[in-house]
Design a protein around this motif. Sequence first.
Motif, PDB file in Angstrom:
ATOM      1  N   PHE A 157      -0.864  -2.058   3.838  1.00  0.00           N
ATOM      2  CA  PHE A 157      -0.478  -0.531   4.476  1.00  0.00           C
ATOM      3  C   PHE A 157       0.121  -0.106   3.633  1.00  0.00           C
ATOM      4  CE2 PHE A 157       2.750   1.876   6.330  1.00  0.00           C
ATOM      5  CZ  PHE A 157       2.222   3.037   6.862  1.00  0.00           C
ATOM      6  N   ALA A 158       1.475  -1.124   2.673  1.00  0.00           N
ATOM      7  CA  ALA A 158       2.175   0.474   1.795  1.00  0.00           C
ATOM      8  C   ALA A 158       1.251   1.131   0.529  1.00  0.00           C
ATOM      9  CB  ALA A 158       3.484  -0.670   1.518  1.00  0.00           C
ATOM     10  N   ALA A 159       0.348  -0.332   0.592  1.00  0.00           N
ATOM     11  CA  ALA A 159      -0.707   0.128  -0.528  1.00  0.00           C
ATOM     12  C   ALA A 159      -1.442   1.255  -0.233  1.00  0.00           C
ATOM     13  CB  ALA A 159      -0.856  -0.824  -0.823  1.00  0.00           C
ATOM     14  N   LEU A 160      -2.264   1.333   0.796  1.00  0.00           N
ATOM     15  CA  LEU A 160      -2.665   2.640   1.304  1.00  0.00           C
ATOM     16  C   LEU A 160      -2.007   3.768   1.182  1.00  0.00           C
ATOM     17  CD1 LEU A 160      -4.767   0.651   4.558  1.00  0.00           C
ATOM     18  CD2 LEU A 160      -5.270   2.005   2.224  1.00  0.00           C
ATOM     19  N   ALA A 161      -0.536   3.806   2.057  1.00  0.00           N
ATOM     20  CA  ALA A 161      -0.019   4.796   2.110  1.00  0.00           C
ATOM     21  C   ALA A 161       0.209   5.216   0.141  1.00  0.00           C
ATOM     22  CB  ALA A 161       1.866   4.708   2.555  1.00  0.00           C
ATOM     23  N   LEU A 162       0.610   4.146  -0.244  1.00  0.00           N
ATOM     24  CA  LEU A 162       0.298   4.925  -1.790  1.00  0.00           C
ATOM     25  C   LEU A 162      -0.064   4.832  -2.524  1.00  0.00           C
ATOM     26  CD1 LEU A 162       3.054   4.749  -3.960  1.00  0.00           C
ATOM     27  CD2 LEU A 162       2.782   2.356  -4.978  1.00  0.00           C
ATOM     28  N   GLY A 163      -1.015   4.430  -2.070  1.00  0.00           N
ATOM     29  CA  GLY A 163      -2.620   5.529  -2.846  1.00  0.00           C
ATOM     30  C   GLY A 163      -2.823   6.768  -2.471  1.00  0.00           C
ATOM     31  N   PHE A 164      -2.746   7.214  -1.445  1.00  0.00           N
ATOM     32  CA  PHE A 164      -2.792   8.372  -0.650  1.00  0.00           C
ATOM     33  C   PHE A 164      -1.637   9.793  -0.853  1.00  0.00           C
ATOM     34  CE2 PHE A 164      -1.204  10.813   2.755  1.00  0.00           C
ATOM     35  CZ  PHE A 164      -2.641  11.726   3.476  1.00  0.00           C
ATOM     36  N   LEU A 165      -0.378   8.612  -1.050  1.00  0.00           N
ATOM     37  CA  LEU A 165       0.745   9.967  -1.204  1.00  0.00           C
ATOM     38  C   LEU A 165       0.729  10.751  -3.231  1.00  0.00           C
ATOM     39  CD1 LEU A 165       3.686   8.108   0.164  1.00  0.00           C
ATOM     40  CD2 LEU A 165       2.910  10.239   0.239  1.00  0.00           C
ATOM     41  N   VAL A 166      -0.074   9.607  -3.813  1.00  0.00           N
ATOM     42  CA  VAL A 166      -0.155   9.557  -5.228  1.00  0.00           C
ATOM     43  C   VAL A 166      -1.042  10.313  -5.442  1.00  0.00           C
ATOM     44  CG1 VAL A 166      -0.182   8.433  -7.516  1.00  0.00           C
ATOM     45  CG2 VAL A 166       1.256   7.514  -6.297  1.00  0.00           C
ATOM     46  N   ILE A 167      -2.250  10.315  -4.937  1.00  0.00           N
ATOM     47  CA  ILE A 167      -4.026  10.425  -5.388  1.00  0.00           C
ATOM     48  C   ILE A 167      -3.713  12.130  -5.349  1.00  0.00           C
ATOM     49  CG2 ILE A 167      -5.972  10.964  -4.190  1.00  0.00           C
ATOM     50  CD1 ILE A 167      -5.571   8.729  -7.166  1.00  0.00           C
ATOM     51  N   GLY A 168      -2.930  12.820  -3.151  1.00  0.00           N
ATOM     52  CA  GLY A 168      -3.015  13.638  -2.733  1.00  0.00           C
ATOM     53  C   GLY A 168      -1.944  14.907  -3.504  1.00  0.00           C
ATOM     54  N   GLN A 169      -0.956  13.973  -3.920  1.00  0.00           N
ATOM     55  CA  GLN A 169      -0.188  15.063  -4.901  1.00  0.00           C
ATOM     56  C   GLN A 169      -0.867  15.298  -6.468  1.00  0.00           C
ATOM     57  OE1 GLN A 169       2.060  16.309  -4.109  1.00  0.00           O
ATOM     58  NE2 GLN A 169       2.677  15.494  -1.549  1.00  0.00           N
TER      59      GLN A 169
END
Lengths: 260, 283
Positions: free
Chosen positions: B83-95
Amino acid sequence: MSTTPPVPSPAVPVLEMRHATVTAMRNPEWVVAAHVNWVVHPGEFWVVGAPQRAGKSDFLMTASGLMPPRDGAVWFRGERLPIFEEEQLPWRLKLGLVFAGGQLLHSLSVAENIALPLRYHAHWAEADIQSRVTQLLEAMELTPWAHWMPAQVARSWSQRAGLARVLALAPELLLVDSPLAGLDIRHTWWWLDMLTALSRGHEIMGGKPLTLCVTAHNLQPWRHSASHFACLHQRRFRVLGDWAAVVAQPAAGVRELLRE
Amino acid sequence: MPEVEIPASAGAPGWALPGSAPAGWAGRRVIGFCAVVRGLGAFALITLAVGLRKFGVATGVIRPLVEQEIFRVGIRLLPMFLFAALALGFLVIGQTVAVLSRVGAASELLGSIMVIVVVRELGPLFTAFLVLGRVGTANVVELGMARALGEVESLEAVGVDPVHYFVVPRVVGMMIGTVSLTVYLILGALGSGYLWAFVQELPVQPADYFSQLAGALTALDFVLLALKTASFGFIIAIVTCFFGLAQPLQLEQISRATVRAVGWSVVACVLLDALFIIAYLTL
């Protein structure tokens, strides 16, 4: 265990405290007993009486070498305690301490607690360890609780498991902290019978008599079992002698320890 | 069990400045801080010495404990890390996509940014903080309970070294588990990063993305990543075991010891991370 400790001469005391000042573990400033001089010979059965919260546990912790005395020294079979050297560990393991309540490891079951010292020290096959643990569980009447966790077992039974854990290492000197505290009559008689049998040579120990030192807040139950008595009173350790000498004591501190 | 003095004032939250003697108060704080640092250093050395000296001793007891710790750190936390990996990928790529799209460089720099942010920095540190929260705090509570209930003394009474039994398996398990979890987290974040880029319709093919990643990674990244994550695991295990075990505790003191252990672990991990940043920049 890698080496076998040498057999000591019968003339060498099993335990000796010379001018030892015992302090409390939780508060090293608090003196439990000052200038303790005490000699325990092989085969003796000592009971050290003291009121509750007088420092009986600290006294036994010091006598067993788990806690150094502030002054003076403690010897076990002629070796000064505490013993930290790996090479002397087999020697040190001949001194067993049973804590009040057993103080079992809460992450292990009763049987695993008893097996722990064997698994850690003895290079035994697992089947031999299991066999010895089963023997000890039966002797302590703990078989129904073998796979229970300590938190699920009553304190009186945990204390028996604590005794079994120490007996697994076949000690020569057994120190037992307040074995009768808070027990009902059935458990009380069991402990008196078991410790008396151990001092005379119990079959669980191959018939070999153990030297015993027990602490108690009441000396009366031990009158037929113990051979020697002592007391901790007003931060002094006093050797009283045999039971006849105990009952002849006029001191109020000793009389208190004789109340039924 | 070697005991190391931990001043009650050291690192305690919620302290107040006494108006009458500010210099004395500051002095006590500094002395307390130094005493904890010294105690932690001594505890780490004792643990290393015991681990090396007793290597191969009582393997029948210690190996299951190590396996249990690896399972607890490296496997049981896996669902949370996915779950944390999904969130981290989303946060970094999103920004990243939002900012880089303005200068038209999102497609070219996506892989490099993921390596810099996720592999070198956020991945290891994020893992360390999650391991600290989920396992480090449990360590302090378990060991504090063991200490308060006299289990340390009962181990010593039967000749079992408490550092060997309680600390060494936790240190080994935490180091292996933290390295494994960081790898899971980074792989998951890199994968989810591409997923989020795809969802945002960024014109990057998987092959381009992975070739950008491979181009941005160097051998030094792998070496420093392994060293950094293993060090984070070591630090968390040592600090939490130290606060739980290194001195006699009462049951009511365990919660405070846990809070202090978390504070010291966070500070130690961040300081270590800063050292690794310097290493990256200088090597």
